[in-house]
Design a protein around this motif. Structure first.
Motif, mmCIF file in Angstrom:
data_model
loop_
_atom_site.group_PDB
_atom_site.id
_atom_site.type_symbol
_atom_site.label_atom_id
_atom_site.label_comp_id
_atom_site.label_asym_id
_atom_site.label_seq_id
_atom_site.Cartn_x
_atom_site.Cartn_y
_atom_site.Cartn_z
ATOM 1 N N UNK A 194 -19.563 40.682 22.016
ATOM 2 C CA UNK A 194 -20.367 40.653 20.800
ATOM 3 C C UNK A 194 -19.484 40.059 19.702
ATOM 4 N N UNK A 195 -19.481 38.717 19.601
ATOM 5 C CA UNK A 195 -18.576 38.095 18.620
ATOM 6 C C UNK A 195 -18.827 38.595 17.201
ATOM 7 N N UNK A 196 -20.095 38.913 16.897
ATOM 8 C CA UNK A 196 -20.406 39.362 15.536
ATOM 9 C C UNK A 196 -19.827 40.748 15.262
ATOM 10 N N UNK A 197 -19.507 41.486 16.317
ATOM 11 C CA UNK A 197 -18.905 42.815 16.145
ATOM 12 C C UNK A 197 -17.413 42.769 16.440
ATOM 13 N N UNK A 198 -16.914 41.626 16.859
ATOM 14 C CA UNK A 198 -15.512 41.452 17.275
ATOM 15 C C UNK A 198 -15.121 42.470 18.344
ATOM 16 N N UNK A 199 -15.972 42.622 19.347
ATOM 17 C CA UNK A 199 -15.646 43.497 20.472
ATOM 18 C C UNK A 199 -15.940 42.785 21.787
ATOM 19 N N UNK B 72 -13.166 56.032 26.248
ATOM 20 C CA UNK B 72 -13.358 55.158 25.095
ATOM 21 C C UNK B 72 -14.750 54.568 25.103
ATOM 22 N N UNK C 15 -17.158 50.838 23.327
ATOM 23 C CA UNK C 15 -17.145 49.444 22.889
ATOM 24 C C UNK C 15 -17.227 49.336 21.373
ATOM 25 N N UNK C 16 -16.864 50.389 20.694
ATOM 26 C CA UNK C 16 -16.840 50.327 19.225
ATOM 27 C C UNK C 16 -15.406 50.483 18.741
ATOM 28 N N UNK C 17 -15.144 50.015 17.519
ATOM 29 C CA UNK C 17 -13.756 49.904 17.071
ATOM 30 C C UNK C 17 -13.163 51.232 16.615
ATOM 31 N N UNK C 18 -13.994 52.238 16.467
ATOM 32 C CA UNK C 18 -13.503 53.541 16.018
ATOM 33 C C UNK C 18 -14.179 54.592 16.888
ATOM 34 N N UNK C 19 -13.386 55.444 17.527
ATOM 35 C CA UNK C 19 -13.988 56.317 18.528
ATOM 36 C C UNK C 19 -13.032 57.450 18.862
ATOM 37 N N UNK D 290 -10.136 37.356 14.504
ATOM 38 C CA UNK D 290 -10.419 35.971 14.115
ATOM 39 C C UNK D 290 -9.182 35.094 14.303
#
Lengths: 437, 477
Positions: free
Chosen positions: A98-103, A177, A179-183, A212
């Motif tokens: 998900x490039x828009x989420x950078x994940x 874990x 697929x989100x940046x904070x967990x 980026x």
């Protein structure tokens, strides 16, 4: 091929299909680890197949070593047993991006080079520029725990891994874990896989946050007559507002980098707008002058790119030129490095040093003689120096024969007992890469 | 509670360090969540050795132990779910060392988060994790819950800043893991223990990284007439790979409540604001602020204001960090959630939240770490009204289920504790639980430490051991 290995190969064929099994001595030899050769090689094409293979291995009490490109497979103690090589390179797809989420979620067998190309199309990248980058798989890069020069700005893998899927020693396909940046949901088991050398689980998929692509990259190169000067520049930068993307100190006569120089070099990479680059360049040149550098210069785009590629591949190049090279990874607080460097210099061997800004560095030397007892004594002295100064050290590359005489992990640690408890929790029968820690 | 154990605890510490009367214990049945659970005895050790001895003593009496910092947690992590001994670290609150040259600090677990940054300030350094409760929460609590905060968008959560720990295991053994340089071979034990919610060991000393304070900071307040425009701005900032140090969102209803309380300067007639901070080199900050402003204006921000000075900046942050307090003026109770979603799903998720609020007839405020996709919907309710708490929990459960549905998770920084344990099967399979349980049992085999947390208690999720709330009558030999 023995009767039992025929039985194993037949069973594995039923899981992955005949075309994904290799069992000839020549084929198996290509998967050797410290001269141990597996009886069979299986190349699963899915996490489910990995799980089936490990379940079978657990039932039959067979030892399994997972591998990708095999570029870093000799890191670790020689395996105590080795029956099945698990070639993970068929698990080579991007599972979710998900490039828009950078994940990103990627299968372990995907090559870093292929992944980089896919990320590049979205003007993103993964700061996992480990040695052997042209061959390494994502899983191998994580399991080996090697750093990249980019850790200066982006940290180590533990700072950007956000989850993983893996198969435990009982064959269970598990995850931690997400697929989100904070967990913080559940235990961070995926962090344990970093540098685990496949001893806890077989990694099938890893989730990362992506970054980026930086704006125009620039480089800076300064040279010093001694390590002290190079370290003084490190301190000066650390005490400034500058946040370089890469930082490496290279010792004199480093093959493929500065082979003819008697000087210590400091290589710094940075990126940003023209205004930012101008400011950083001015500051670095001033810092170099303050710390009495012999020379200092700004490197433009292409020269900078080439230098960082060479630094990233410095270890593979050393090993390629001198396969008997002994290379330690040592870590110490940066402020204590001058003392440690001077103690190591007393070993009086022609040696090379490649040091990052965090205090972790590679220290390598070529054995002066083929006498293993002598070499073992030298290695023991290096471990002792590090231990006395509360630095950690591990001998990551050395002749296989030496491993019979010397524990490459150095002196016992207080938390060894806790590591054993974890190993048992993940792999109760000790079938995953047994003996490597 | 067993009097013999209390006498032994008093003898080990002193009478002032052991609370056991009902009126003294009442406070310790709460934390910042809607849960409550009463401990049988509360103790205040001063040293690691005392912690070890308390743990051994409790084991002898077969009584569970829960560690606690300031009790500001939001998931019931520091509540004694099955009673037993609550071990409060308030008196282990010394900063043992600040090593400015190596950017490290060694602290006891009871050190208040903000106090460490204040102590490091003369060296130009600070401790990056900055939960809203940072002026009262402890670093031990931050470690247990892997706490975050607004600025973790750029700098990471607690785990990214912890390099070594001293632990007391459930059998009283004291062991050190990790090291000051933070770079050892072997398994990443600090990576496992940080965020394990006190279920594997008690943490008695912490070595952390300190960061250098940035040269320049700009705080922007972007004002929007619709929530959709604000959330789309965040998604676009992420997609354009602009990473501010912090990116917080407050909806109009919430910011009006804050204005009534703090007078932070948020425009009362807006539908939402984004509080965005960029920091670093002066030259980089100028460029980033321009880029952020452009994206905000592209998404119809009616105003993008840059804080003129530190005073205005501090006031804006005061408004943000006191938001939960402001909510307390609007309803007798509130339930703060902590779901996380992919940033690309922000607009649709905020719309769903509004719809859920309407359906349940609850006012749901939104103030959250938008840049991380870490939502903090606040459900306001009146616990005196029969059934409201249950309905609020139901609405909360529906919100968290939606977070999972769009690829997110149950908690980003508050922890699972006892409030979200029953939702864990939404994310984890029996095999996942089995491994987590094996890891749990590798360190805490009898569930002596913080029982009843993280793992679901309901049937069908494996046999999770929870100690009986009633301790044994007499010590084991």
């Amino acid at each position: 091929m023995t009767a039992s290995s025929v039985h194993v190969a037949t069973q594995l064929e039923s899981i992955v299909g005949r075309s994904h099994i290799k069992s000839s001595p020549e084929e198996c030899a290509a998967y050797s680890v410290d001269n141990c050769i597996p009886g069979v090689v299986a190349a699963p094409a899915s996490a489910h197949e990995v799980s089936e293979i490990v379940r079978f291995a657990a039932k039959e009490n067979l030892a399994v070593i997972a591998c990708g490109s095999r570029s870093k497979l000799n890191i670790g103690k020689p395996p105590a047993r080795y029956d099945i090589a698990l070639d993970m390179t068929s698990l080579n797809q991007i599972a979710h991006y998900d490039p828009a989420d950078l994940t990103l979620s990627v299968e372990a067998g995907m090559s870093l080079a292929t992944l980089s190309t896919a990320l590049f199309e979205q003007k993103q990248f993964l700061p996992l520029a480990v040695p052997f980058a042209d061959r390494s798989t994502v899983g191998g890069a994580i399991a080996s725990g090697l750093d990249s020069p980019l850790r200066q700005l982006y940290g180590t893998a533990r700072d950007f891994i956000i989850g993983a899927e893996f198969v435990t020693g009982s064959g269970a396909l598990t995850k931690s874990g997400g697929r989100v940046v904070k967990n913080v949901t559940g235990y961070d088991l995926h962090k344990l896989l970093i540098g685990s050398l496949g001893t806890l689980a077989v990694i099938t998929r890893i989730n990362f946050r992506t970054f980026p692509l930086p704006l125009d990259a620039c480089g800076f190169l300064a040279s010093y007559p001694s390590a002290a000067g190079a370290l003084a520049l490190r301190d000066r930068i650390a005490n400034s507002p500058l946040a370089p993307s890469t930082f490496e100190i290279v010792s004199p006569r480093f093959p493929h980098l500065f082979p003819d120089a008697d000087l210590w070099h400091v290589c710094v990479g940075f990126a940003g707008t023209a205004e930012v680059s101008g400011r950083v360049s001015r500051d670095l040149l001033a810092f170099a002058a303050e710390t009495n550098s012999v020379s200092a210069q700004i490197l433009e785009d292409q020269a900078c790119f080439t230098l960082w590629q060479q630094i990233r591949e410095a270890i593979p190049n050393l090993l390629s030129a001198s396969p008997a090279m002994c290379i330690f990874k040592i870590a110490q607080l940066p402020g204590e490095l001058p003392k440690l460097f001077s103690s190591l210099a007393k070993i009086e061997l022609p040696s090379v040093v490649l040091a990052g800004g965090s205090g972790a560095f590679y220290y390598g030397f070529c054995p002066a003689s083929p006498d293993l007892q002598l070499l073992s004594g030298t290695v023991a002295s290096i471990f002792e120096i590090c231990s006395e100064q509360n630095a950690t050290s591990a001998l990551l590359w050395c002749p296989t024969e030496l491993k019979k005489h010397q524990n490459i992990w150095g002196q016992p640690r207080q938390d060894d007992g806790l590591m054993k408890r974890l190993k048992f929790a993940f792999d109760p029968q000790n079938i995953l890469a047994p003996g490597r820690y | 509670m067993n009097l013999a154990l209390i006498r032994e605890l008093e003898s080990l510490l002193d009478k002032q360090s052991v609370l056991h009367l009902p009126e003294d214990l009442a406070l310790y049945q709460y934390d910042g969540s809607v849960e409550k659970a009463l401990p049988d005895v509360v103790v205040f050790p001063r040293t690691t050795d005392e912690v070890s001895q308390i743990v051994r003593l409790a084991a002898r009496y077969d009584v569970p132990i829960v560690g606690r910092g300031a009790g500001t947690g939001l998931s019931g992590g520091a509540l004694a779910r099955t009673g037993g001994v609550m071990l409060v670290f308030a008196r282990m609150n010394r900063i043992l060392a600040i090593d400015a040259r190596n950017q490290r600090a060694v602290v006891e677990p009871g050190v208040v988060n903000f106090e460490l940054s204040r102590a490091a300030e003369p060296s130009g350094l600070y401790f990056a994790p900055d939960p809203s409760s940072q002026k009262s929460c402890t670093i031990g609590g931050n470690v247990s819950e892997n706490a975050g905060g607004p600025h973790t968008l750029a700098y990471g959560v607690t785990t990214n800043h912890v390099v070594a720990l001293e632990l007391v295991l459930p059998d009283g053994e004291i062991v050190r893991i990790g090291n000051a340089h933070g770079d050892a071979h072997g398994y990443d034990l600090p990576g496992l223990f940080v965020g394990s919610e006190g279920t594997l060991a008690l943490v008695t000393e912490i070595t952390v990284k300190l960061l250098r304070r940035p040269e320049a900071v700009k705080t922007l307040l972007a004002v929007f007439d619709t929530i959709d425009d604000a959330t789309s701005t965040v998604a676009e900032l992420t997609a354009r790979a602009i990473t501010p140090a912090a990116c917080e969102m407050l909806d109009g209803w919430t910011l009006r409540a804050i204005e009534d309380y703090v007078h932070a300067g948020f425009p009362r007639d807006s539908a939402a604001v984004l509080l965005i901070e960029v920091e670093g080199l002066t030259e980089a900050v100028a460029a980033q602020a321009t880029a952020v402003s452009e994206v905000c204006h592209d998404h119809h921000a009616r105003e993008v204001r840059i804080a003129r000075d530190n005073q205005e900046r501090d006031l804006l942050w005061k408004g943000r960090k006191n938001a939960f307090g402001a909510m307390g003026r609007l309803a007798p109770s509130n339930y703060v959630l902590d779901g996380v979603i992919p940033r690309s799903k922000l607009p649709q998720t905020l719309r769903r939240l509004a719809e859920i609020g309407e359906r349940y007839n609850f006012k749901i405020g939104n103030i959250f770490h938008a840049g991380d996709g870490n939502l903090h919907p606040i459900v306001l309710f009146d616990p005196r009204d029969p059934g409201q708490l249950e309905l609020a929990l139901e609405a909360a459960s529906e919100i968290l289920r939606y977070c999972v549905e769009v690829g997110g998770t149950l908690t980003g920084e508050h922890g699972v504790g006892m409030e979200k344990s029953e939702l864990m099967p939404l994310l984890f399979s029996d095999d996942d639980f089995d491994l987590m349980r094996r890891v749990h049992d590798a360190f805490n085999p009898n569930s002596a430490l913080n029982p009843g947390k993280i793992f679901p208690l309901s049937k069908g999720c494996g046999e999770i051991r929870v100690k009986s709330p009633k301790p044994a009558a007499s010590p084991r030999a």
